[in-house]
Design a protein around this motif. Structure first.
Motif, mmCIF file in Angstrom:
data_model
loop_
_atom_site.group_PDB
_atom_site.id
_atom_site.type_symbol
_atom_site.label_atom_id
_atom_site.label_comp_id
_atom_site.label_asym_id
_atom_site.label_seq_id
_atom_site.Cartn_x
_atom_site.Cartn_y
_atom_site.Cartn_z
ATOM 1 N N MET A 161 0.828 -1.205 0.000
ATOM 2 C CA MET A 161 0.000 0.000 0.000
ATOM 3 C C MET A 161 0.869 1.263 0.000
ATOM 4 O O MET A 161 0.541 2.248 -0.654
ATOM 5 N N ILE A 162 1.979 1.191 0.741
ATOM 6 C CA ILE A 162 2.844 2.375 0.845
ATOM 7 C C ILE A 162 3.375 2.780 -0.537
ATOM 8 O O ILE A 162 3.422 3.966 -0.874
ATOM 9 N N ILE A 163 3.717 1.769 -1.364
ATOM 10 C CA ILE A 163 4.267 2.070 -2.693
ATOM 11 C C ILE A 163 3.233 2.837 -3.524
ATOM 12 O O ILE A 163 3.514 3.906 -4.062
ATOM 13 N N LEU B 241 -2.243 -1.946 -5.446
ATOM 14 C CA LEU B 241 -1.552 -0.709 -5.831
ATOM 15 C C LEU B 241 -2.548 0.341 -6.331
ATOM 16 O O LEU B 241 -2.405 1.536 -6.067
ATOM 17 N N LEU B 242 -3.572 -0.131 -7.039
ATOM 18 C CA LEU B 242 -4.586 0.792 -7.584
ATOM 19 C C LEU B 242 -5.365 1.477 -6.454
ATOM 20 O O LEU B 242 -5.547 2.701 -6.448
ATOM 21 N N VAL B 243 -5.805 0.684 -5.478
ATOM 22 C CA VAL B 243 -6.535 1.233 -4.327
ATOM 23 C C VAL B 243 -5.624 2.195 -3.558
ATOM 24 O O VAL B 243 -6.035 3.288 -3.147
ATOM 25 N N ALA B 244 -4.355 1.784 -3.393
ATOM 26 C CA ALA B 244 -3.401 2.618 -2.659
ATOM 27 C C ALA B 244 -3.166 3.943 -3.376
ATOM 28 O O ALA B 244 -3.116 5.005 -2.749
ATOM 29 N N PHE B 245 -3.048 3.898 -4.687
ATOM 30 C CA PHE B 245 -2.817 5.119 -5.454
ATOM 31 C C PHE B 245 -3.993 6.093 -5.283
ATOM 32 O O PHE B 245 -3.797 7.285 -5.024
ATOM 33 N N ALA B 246 -5.203 5.566 -5.417
ATOM 34 C CA ALA B 246 -6.398 6.421 -5.325
ATOM 35 C C ALA B 246 -6.504 7.078 -3.944
ATOM 36 O O ALA B 246 -6.775 8.280 -3.827
ATOM 37 N N THR B 247 -6.239 6.305 -2.886
ATOM 38 C CA THR B 247 -6.357 6.868 -1.541
ATOM 39 C C THR B 247 -5.185 7.812 -1.248
ATOM 40 O O THR B 247 -5.357 8.816 -0.567
ATOM 41 N N GLY B 248 -4.008 7.516 -1.798
ATOM 42 C CA GLY B 248 -2.850 8.407 -1.637
ATOM 43 C C GLY B 248 -3.103 9.746 -2.310
ATOM 44 O O GLY B 248 -2.748 10.806 -1.777
ATOM 45 N N LEU B 249 -3.737 9.691 -3.460
ATOM 46 C CA LEU B 249 -4.081 10.918 -4.204
ATOM 47 C C LEU B 249 -4.985 11.808 -3.343
ATOM 48 O O LEU B 249 -4.765 13.014 -3.211
ATOM 49 N N MET C 41 -9.739 2.397 4.809
ATOM 50 C CA MET C 41 -10.182 1.244 5.596
ATOM 51 C C MET C 41 -11.401 0.576 4.937
ATOM 52 O O MET C 41 -11.376 -0.641 4.701
ATOM 53 N N PRO C 42 -12.455 1.342 4.571
ATOM 54 C CA PRO C 42 -13.566 0.705 3.851
ATOM 55 C C PRO C 42 -13.117 0.140 2.502
ATOM 56 O O PRO C 42 -13.614 -0.897 2.066
ATOM 57 N N ALA C 43 -12.164 0.816 1.838
ATOM 58 C CA ALA C 43 -11.696 0.327 0.530
ATOM 59 C C ALA C 43 -11.014 -1.027 0.678
ATOM 60 O O ALA C 43 -11.219 -1.934 -0.127
ATOM 61 N N LEU C 44 -10.211 -1.188 1.741
ATOM 62 C CA LEU C 44 -9.532 -2.478 1.974
ATOM 63 C C LEU C 44 -10.555 -3.583 2.214
ATOM 64 O O LEU C 44 -10.385 -4.713 1.753
#
Lengths: 339, 49
Positions: free
Chosen positions: A78-80, A179-187, A201-204
């Motif tokens: 997720m961090i990446i 990675l896709l979920v992580a990118f969207a939430t990082g944005l 958290m809901p996305a996971l």
């Protein structure tokens, strides 16, 4: 900074800490709008909001570490994705700031996001469902029951685009989806100056199918990194103001102790509706401020600030009132497990 | 604040993040000790025991 402002930040931190400690989310979404309402530049409001999120998540992660509710493999993946999203989000804010549009667009996004989630949480609370909150007492090591995995997550898990990784609880999912979920939430984190926990958290859970306790613990672990990286990126351009962050954090660390102690003695369903209403009031506060800017009515800024502080005060007060009421009730049994 | 204004951009940014990290850890330990020390008394007082 005056002593009055210092006291205001510490008190505001206590209120936010109680909410974070009790609900396991909502630690930051009030800070950036409050700073914007108080007239801080977008860069400082977002950067200091991220630094506050970082500090709060360090404290929360230290507490969850011992519960074994952190999936490090998932967290690092997720961090990446989040790091890339954060950088893109920050660039968007800086670009919009150059155009003089940052305050307006961040505010509108806040209104839509908070309003939408607020409506969802209130609706679920009125319906008696389980949305918008976090289960506090759960076993992080249990395997996932297939019936507990949301339909959408089952579909996403069915895409076997290699490399596939196996997560705690036996969940197997494509790294690309994570990675896709992580990118969207990082944005969103970089753009709005929030930890992204109330989205991630809901996305996971809903998108990846990670069990709720592991989603919460991993989310906190990940927020620690995204908050740290986000703070660093904003600090490079002078966006982190320690005179804001330090008193907020001092207050929230204390409030979080009180809030987490209250979880073992208060029925969360009683409070959930207040939480949904607080999100809606937060959205209304930002909308009122924007209307004030548009109409040139400075007084609406104060109305907006009063709404933000009032909503946080209302929900924190409801948590404390319910906790004291439960402790004073003859049948109170939860105090032995309180923090 | 804390004299970090004299540092270069990246070092200053890292120092700011470091200060927040240290403050968080100190608060975690400090409030933990405070909770352990006065928590039971506060609980008894609120519970009316």
């Amino acid at each position: 900074m005056s002593a009055g402002m210092l006291a205001l930040f510490v008190a505001f931190g206590v209120l936010i800490g109680i909410l974070f400690g009790f609900f396991g989310m909502g630690g930051s979404f009030l800070v950036t709008p409050a700073l914007l309402v108080m007239g801080y530049p977008s860069r400082v409001a977002v950067g200091s909001g991220l630094a506050f999120v970082f500090g709060t998540s360090v404290i929360a992660t230290l507490k969850h570490r011992d519960l074994g509710q952190v999936d490090y493999k998932l967290g690092i993946s997720m961090i990446i994705g989040t790091t890339v999203g954060l950088e893109v989000g920050k660039e968007i804010v800086l670009y919009l700031e150059e155009l003089g549009l940052a305050g307006n667009i961040i505010s509108v996004t806040y209104v839509l996001l908070l309003g939408g989630i607020g409506l969802f949480v209130t609706y679920e609370a009125l319906k008696g469902g389980d949305g918008g909150g976090v289960s506090h007492d759960v076993d992080g090591d249990a395997d996932v029951d297939a019936d507990d995995i949301p339909e959408l997550a089952k579909k996403i898990q069915s895409y076997s685009l290699p490399p596939m990784i196996t997560l705690r609880g036996g969940v197997k999912v494509s790294l690309w989806m994570i990675l896709l979920v992580a990118f969207a939430t990082g944005l969103l984190s970089g753009f709005l100056g929030v930890g992204g926990g109330f989205i991630r958290m809901p996305a996971l859970f809903y998108l990846i199918g990670v069990p709720v306790p592991i989603a919460v613990g991993t989310d906190l672990f990940e927020i620690m990194f995204s908050g740290g990286i986000g703070s660093f990126l904003y600090a490079q351009s002078g966006g982190v103001d320690l005179s804001i962050v330090a008193p907020l954090l001092a207050g929230s660390a204390l409030g979080a102790r009180v809030g987490s102690a209250a979880t073992s003695i208060v029925n969360e369903d009683e409070i959930k509706i207040y939480f949904g209403l607080m999100l809606l009031l937060g959205a209304l506060a930002v909308a009122v401020r924007q209307a004030g800017n548009y109409l040139g009515m400075g007084v609406l800024d104060y109305v907006s600030l009063a709404l933000i502080l009032g909503s946080a005060l209302m929900v924190s007060g409801a948590v404390l009132y319910s906790a004291v009421k439960s402790m004073r009730a003859p049948s109170a049994t939860g105090s032995s497990t309180a923090d | 604040m804390f004299g970090i204004e004299t540092l270069g951009g990246n070092v200053q940014a890292a120092a700011l993040v470091g200060i927040v990290l240290v403050e968080a850890m100190v608060l975690y330990v400090g409030y933990g000790a405070l909770t352990a020390a006065v928590g039971p008394s506060v609980r008894k007082a609120i519970g009316g025991e």
